[in-house]
Design an enzyme around this catalytic site. Structure first.
Site, PDB file in Angstrom:
ATOM      1  N   ARG A 172       0.728  -1.146   0.188  1.00 30.80           N
ATOM      2  CA  ARG A 172      -0.303   0.090   0.076  1.00 30.80           C
ATOM      3  C   ARG A 172       0.832   1.239  -0.032  1.00 30.80           C
ATOM      4  NH1 ARG A 172      -4.854   2.258   0.830  1.00 30.80           N
ATOM      5  NH2 ARG A 172      -4.805   3.893   2.252  1.00 30.80           N
ATOM      6  N   ARG A 176       8.932   4.212   3.841  1.00 31.36           N
ATOM      7  CA  ARG A 176       9.039   4.565   5.380  1.00 31.36           C
ATOM      8  C   ARG A 176       9.469   6.086   5.684  1.00 31.36           C
ATOM      9  NH1 ARG A 176      12.185  -0.973   7.034  1.00 31.36           N
ATOM     10  NH2 ARG A 176      10.525  -2.168   6.259  1.00 31.36           N
ATOM     11  N   ARG A 248       8.926 -17.381 -13.217  1.00 34.52           N
ATOM     12  CA  ARG A 248       9.956 -16.545 -13.753  1.00 34.52           C
ATOM     13  C   ARG A 248      11.168 -17.556 -13.086  1.00 34.52           C
ATOM     14  NH1 ARG A 248      10.197 -12.852 -17.139  1.00 34.52           N
ATOM     15  NH2 ARG A 248      11.740 -11.435 -16.157  1.00 34.52           N
ATOM     16  N   ARG A 278      20.391  -7.890  -9.435  1.00 38.55           N
ATOM     17  CA  ARG A 278      21.017  -7.543  -8.145  1.00 38.55           C
ATOM     18  C   ARG A 278      22.330  -8.334  -8.006  1.00 38.55           C
ATOM     19  NH1 ARG A 278      17.195 -10.672  -3.379  1.00 38.55           N
ATOM     20  NH2 ARG A 278      16.900 -12.579  -4.732  1.00 38.55           N
ATOM     21  N   GLU A 299      22.525 -11.396 -10.498  1.00 37.04           N
ATOM     22  CA  GLU A 299      21.443 -12.363 -10.750  1.00 37.04           C
ATOM     23  C   GLU A 299      20.304 -11.716 -11.857  1.00 37.04           C
ATOM     24  OE1 GLU A 299      19.169 -13.051  -7.009  1.00 37.04           O
ATOM     25  OE2 GLU A 299      17.381 -12.731  -7.947  1.00 37.04           O
ATOM     26  N   TYR A 347       3.878 -18.244  -4.059  1.00 35.79           N
ATOM     27  CA  TYR A 347       5.226 -17.854  -3.323  1.00 35.79           C
ATOM     28  C   TYR A 347       5.044 -17.879  -1.949  1.00 35.79           C
ATOM     29  CZ  TYR A 347       9.306 -15.562  -1.402  1.00 35.79           C
ATOM     30  OH  TYR A 347      10.442 -15.478  -0.907  1.00 35.79           O
ATOM     31  N   ASP A 349       6.981 -17.688   1.739  1.00 35.12           N
ATOM     32  CA  ASP A 349       8.334 -17.583   2.432  1.00 35.12           C
ATOM     33  C   ASP A 349       8.837 -18.962   3.229  1.00 35.12           C
ATOM     34  OD1 ASP A 349       9.671 -15.302   1.969  1.00 35.12           O
ATOM     35  OD2 ASP A 349       8.292 -14.015   2.949  1.00 35.12           O
TER      36      ASP A 349
END
Ligand SMILES: Cc1cc2nc3c(=O)[nH]c(=O)nc-3n(C[C@H](O)[C@H](O)[C@H](O)COP(=O)(O)OP(=O)(O)OC[C@H]3O[C@@H](n4cnc5c(N)ncnc54)[C@H](O)[C@@H]3O)c2cc1C
Length: 382
Positions: A172, A176, A248, A278, A299, A347, A349
């Protein structure tokens, strides 16, 4: 019961261990020559650096039971994921925070000033109902930050323009207004001292578990078992008969260096004209170790071809339609549960993978006791 688990990654290991402790006879097969799935870590023979073979993995969670679980099989060392990004010839801090904003705009704003500046002067408030990633970014951070930090990186990562991606990919408010550069918000974060593969080998270390590596699962094998938990690709189970779900894949260009190449574990490259996303310098994932040599991965991200390792499920509209058809097929099978990131085409974690694996194993035991049917999916893909 004789139970077969396909895949010696976290899903297979955690389910296998739980059921082995309940007295079941567990066989785990994996096509690869190592345990650990995509979390696999291995020491580089020359430098001694612990390498995250399939890309960087940082353990983070808010789930106390999962945190206690992993700490039961490995000693975790404190680790904070702090990512940098190179954009237009400068290095910035990620996620975009007050330091990034002040550096980018050449200002010394305090949090309230920065919030007012971004929301009132940068954000495109004419977009009231953002539908795409691009609209979401323009709506919340404005064109300058979007183009410097989000646009090029996203195009490289997903292989399409951010205007073709759903808004939901971007959180959203992806900035920060303080100097917190800890990438994750979770209470618990760390790195297993001897790597993930050692931790997963410890999970698998049980007299009721037999692990067979370099063994590709074939559906006919399932007939010798009372139940199969399958953590391979959902479409692969059905021999891709309806077509392939889009993924991917990543190409890692490995290189070595003597000394400290980039001073941090992960340096993103935000500009679209730099072909890689990266560079990872693996020794910084183990800050408690000292190594003169260094191992790095450049990568690159691209669409997965049939023989590539599937990394990130794409889950665009077309894939969801195909996924629905595979889910319907799976639901018509008997004696199989589809688990993990590939089995449910999501996906996940590591902490979520472990949570789902524990819940799945408990559900299996509960259904066994109640004499009811174990569902094909404990965590629905759709
Ligand atoms: C690049 C990248 C970075 C990530 N970074 C993080 C991170 O920082 N933090 C985090 O929490 N999570 C991270 N993750 C997610 C993490 O990798 C997953 O949560 C985890 O790997 C899921 O475990 P799994 O057992 O479900 O799947 P996998 O690890 O993919 O294991 C599945 C196993 O099944 C085997 N298999 C498949 N088909 C067959 C077959 N037919 N026969 C035999 N064996 C088969 C495969 O060889 C594999 O070993 C990352 C993922 C990626 C792609």
């Amino acid at each position: 019961m004789k139970i077969l688990l396909v895949g010696a990654g976290l899903s297979g290991a955690v389910i296998g261990r739980h059921l082995a402790e309940a007295g079941h006879d567990i066989t785990i097969v994996d096509a690869r020559d190592h345990v650990g799935g995509n979390c696999h870590t291995m020491r580089d023979g020359d430098s001694g650096v612990m390498v995250h073979v399939y890309g960087p993995h940082i353990f983070h969670t808010d789930d106390e039971e999962v945190w206690d679980y992993v700490n039961g099989f490995a000693r975790f060392r404190p680790y904070r994921n702090r990512v940098k990004t190179t954009s237009r010839g400068q290095v910035f801090s990620l996620p975009v925070n007050l330091h990034t904003i002040n550096q980018f705009f050449g200002t010394t704003m305090r949090p309230d000033e920065a919030r007012a500046f971004i929301t009132q002067q940068q954000a495109d408030t004419s977009i009231t109902d953002p539908q795409t990633f691009e609209e979401q970014a323009l709506r919340f951070v404005g064109r300058d930050l979007y183009e410097a930090f989000f646009k090029g990186y996203t195009m490289k990562q997903w292989g399409c323009h951010p205007s073709e991606l759903p808004a939901s990919i971007l959180k959203r408010l992806p900035v920060r207004f303080n100097y917190d550069d800890n990438y994750f918000f979770h209470r618990f974060q760390g790195m297993p001292e001897h790597g993930y593969s050692a931790m997963i080998a410890n999970i698998l270390d049980h007299t009721n578990i037999n692990v067979l590596l370099e063994t590709v699962f074939d559906r006919s094998q399932g007939e010798d078992y009372d139940h199969v938990f399958y953590s391979g690709p959902l479409d692969g189970y059905f021999r891709y008969e309806l077509g392939r779900l889009g993924y991917r894949t990543l190409d890692f260009e490995r290189f070595t260096y003597t000394g400290d190449y980039q001073g941090c574990a992960v340096m993103n490259y935000a500009d679209a004209d730099v072909p890689y996303t990266r560079i990872t310098e693996h020794k910084h994932f183990s800050p408690w170790e000292t190594h003169e040599g260094s191992v790095l991965y450049r990568e690159y991200s691209r669409a997965a071809a049939p023989d590539d390792i599937p990394y990130y499920p794409i889950r665009m509209v077309g894939e969801k339609d195909l996924l629905g058809r595979y889910v319907a097929r799976a639901k018509a099978t008997k004696g199989v549960s589809f688990v993990g990131r590939l089995g449910t085409y999501r996906y996940l974690d590591m902490d979520v993978t472990i949570r789902e694996a524990l819940d799945c194993a408990r559900a299996y035991l509960a259904h066994g006791q109640a004499g009811t049917q174990m569902p094909v999916f404990s965590a629905p893909p759709l």
